[in-house]
Design an enzyme around this catalytic site. Structure first.
Site, PDB file in Angstrom:
ATOM      1  N   ASP A 238       1.003  -1.286  -0.188  1.00 25.40           N
ATOM      2  CA  ASP A 238      -0.131   0.147  -0.044  1.00 25.40           C
ATOM      3  C   ASP A 238       0.761   1.449  -0.074  1.00 25.40           C
ATOM      4  OD1 ASP A 238       0.860  -0.497   2.647  1.00 25.40           O
ATOM      5  OD2 ASP A 238      -1.193  -0.565   3.426  1.00 25.40           O
ATOM      6  N   THR A 239       1.977   1.195   0.623  1.00 25.27           N
ATOM      7  CA  THR A 239       2.719   2.433   0.600  1.00 25.27           C
ATOM      8  C   THR A 239       3.494   2.641  -0.546  1.00 25.27           C
ATOM      9  OG1 THR A 239       3.496   1.796   3.025  1.00 25.27           O
ATOM     10  CG2 THR A 239       4.638   3.714   1.912  1.00 25.27           C
TER      11      THR A 239
END
Length: 473
Positions: A238-239
């Site tokens: 997700d980052t």
């Protein structure tokens, strides 16, 4: 008919399925489905309910059809480091054990007996955290060697969800780098490291880059939904997807702010020299050959737990307001201390550290919240100073992205303590980055620079400048 694309974004506490479209050179998004993600106790371990997550993804796809959409593609991103193992029949051999489980206690030190800490960092470029995949796997090898012997497939959480959708196995690059099992300067598994640890090299899959088209839905899912779509790999970490959505990319430090805070810069190469090793920075895989040189900081998990300790009596906005009113309070704690990873009682741990360090002990909810926010801001300031010292670059801006960018009080504190301009937004950075990478895979957008320019046009960005010494109430 407008073409839609689905982004599945699953964090540590909740997940969403969002639909995106492009009109007049701008991205618009709408949330179709939101669901809870929770830790469950299973065989005395903290686990993710992976079946629940997959069913919720399917619910989101069904809702897209109910909304009159026939989406062209879907991409999934989740948190990092966690995984499942499959047997020879592609059945789950292990549960999706969560990184907060205590099975990795002491494992990091044991791995260092097999490979020196500095050598491991130089080879992988990854920040040392006791829950990294390498230590989870070593725990399995030590305590359940029979499972590792039987394992035929290693898939990280989004890899497994993609397998359930398509029947195809792959390890996506950005998430795979977080395992601490890849060579820092290559998009490949460190086979000699795996052999040294006694971990089966054969169970690891081909590594695929973000923007790869994995394939189409399984036939039974096509029948269930009444349509087919392309399953595309965004940055499944997700980052990685969030950083792809940073609109202010030049001379900018980013903070991906959510349950965790990821603070860093984009690089064209990994940095594994002595000062980055000492400061425990990581070099995670990024998009288009970049590296995310960053530090993982505990993040808003702390205020989430504080709120839970107060039986959710106060909203987050109320806690922020009470923190403002406690502006006299100055105690600071080390947010990166392992004591805050899975505390029995977050507020008591905060008070304990203040007691141990002979600082004023926060009593009121406002004082507790103020301690959390000030401690986070100070940890960001320290990380910014380390980034500038290690890279030899000066940065004039900080771009806060993700859900935490809505916290105006914290944004202002960051501007105050760092003396830098702070840009906040986009809020839905992870989903927007996920969608942008799908658009790139489908040749709707040419490259990351073009995607970022479109994001900048599409979403409001708030600006904060230092107000140090002024009343922030």
């Amino acid at each position: 008919m407008t073409e839609h694309y689905l982004a599945v974004d699953i964090g540590a506490s909740s997940g969403r399925v969002l639909a995106g479209e492009v009109q007049n050179g701008k991205i618009t998004i709408q949330e179709l489905h939101r669901f809870e993600n929770r830790l469950i106790q299973k065989d005395k371990q903290l686990c993710w309910d992976i079946e629940h997550l997959f069913n919720e993804i399917k619910q989101g796809i069904h809702k897209s059809k109910q909304a009159g959409m026939s989406p062209a593609s879907i991409g999934i991103d989740t948190w990092a480091v966690d995984f499942v193992l499959l047997d020879e029949n592609d059945e789950l051999l292990t549960d999706a054990v969560a990184y907060r489980d205590r099975r990795t206690d002491g494992m990091m030190e044991e791995v260092f007996q097999l490979i020196g800490k500095k050598e491991l960092y130089e080879r992988t470029g990854i920040q040392f955290q006791k829950f990294n995949t390498i230590f989870q796997l070593y725990s399995l090898k030590k305590n359940h060697p029979e499972l590792l012997k039987r394992a035929k497939t290693f898939l990280m959480i989004p890899d497994y969800l993609n397998f359930l959708l398509t029947g195809k196995k792959a390890n996506e690059y950005t998430n795979a780098t977080t395992t601490q099992l890849m060579k820092a300067d290559e998009q490949n598994w460190d086979q000699s490291l795996l052999k040294n640890l006694g971990i089966n090299v054969e169970m690891f899959q081909e590594i695929k880059s973000p923007k790869s088209i994995l394939g189409q839905l399984r036939p039974e899912l096509q029948e269930e939904f009444g349509f087919d779509l392309e399953v595309i790999l965004p940055a499944t970490h997700d980052t990685g997807s969030a950083v792809a959505a940073v609109p202010e990319e030049e001379d900018t430090i980013y903070i991906s702010s959510g349950t965790w805070s990821l603070i860093g810069v984009e690089n064209q190469f990994p940095i594994t020299k002595q000062n980055s090793y000492v400061s425990n920075f990581t070099n995670e895989g990024g998009v288009e050959g970049t590296y995310r040189f960053l530090k993982n900081i505990m993040g808003l998990w702390m205020i989430q737990e504080v709120r839970r300790n107060y039986q959710k009596k106060y909203s987050f906005s109320e806690l922020v307001q009470m923190a403002k009113e406690a502006s006299h309070f100055t105690s600071i704690v080390n947010v990166n201390d392992d004591r805050y990873l899975l505390p029995h009682h977050m507020i008591e741990e905060i008070r304990n550290e203040c007691r141990e360090t002979k600082q004023a002990i926060p009593i009121t909810p406002g004082e507790v919240a103020r301690t959390v926010f000030m401690s986070l801001a100070e940890s960001y300031k320290q990380a910014v100073e380390e980034i500038e010292a290690i890279t030899g670059r000066r940065f004039s801006k900080i771009n806060v992205i993700g859900g935490g960018s809505q916290n105006e009080y914290l944004n202002q504190l960051i501007a105050n303590v760092t003396q830098k301009e702070v840009y906040a937004g986009p809020i839905e950075a992870t989903a927007i980055g996920n969608l942008s990478l799908q658009l790139m895979a489908l040749k709707k957008v040419n490259n990351l620079l073009e995607a970022r320019q479109m994001i900048r046009r599409s979403f409001a960005i708030q600006t904060y400048i230092s107000m140090e010494g002024r009343d922030m109430k």
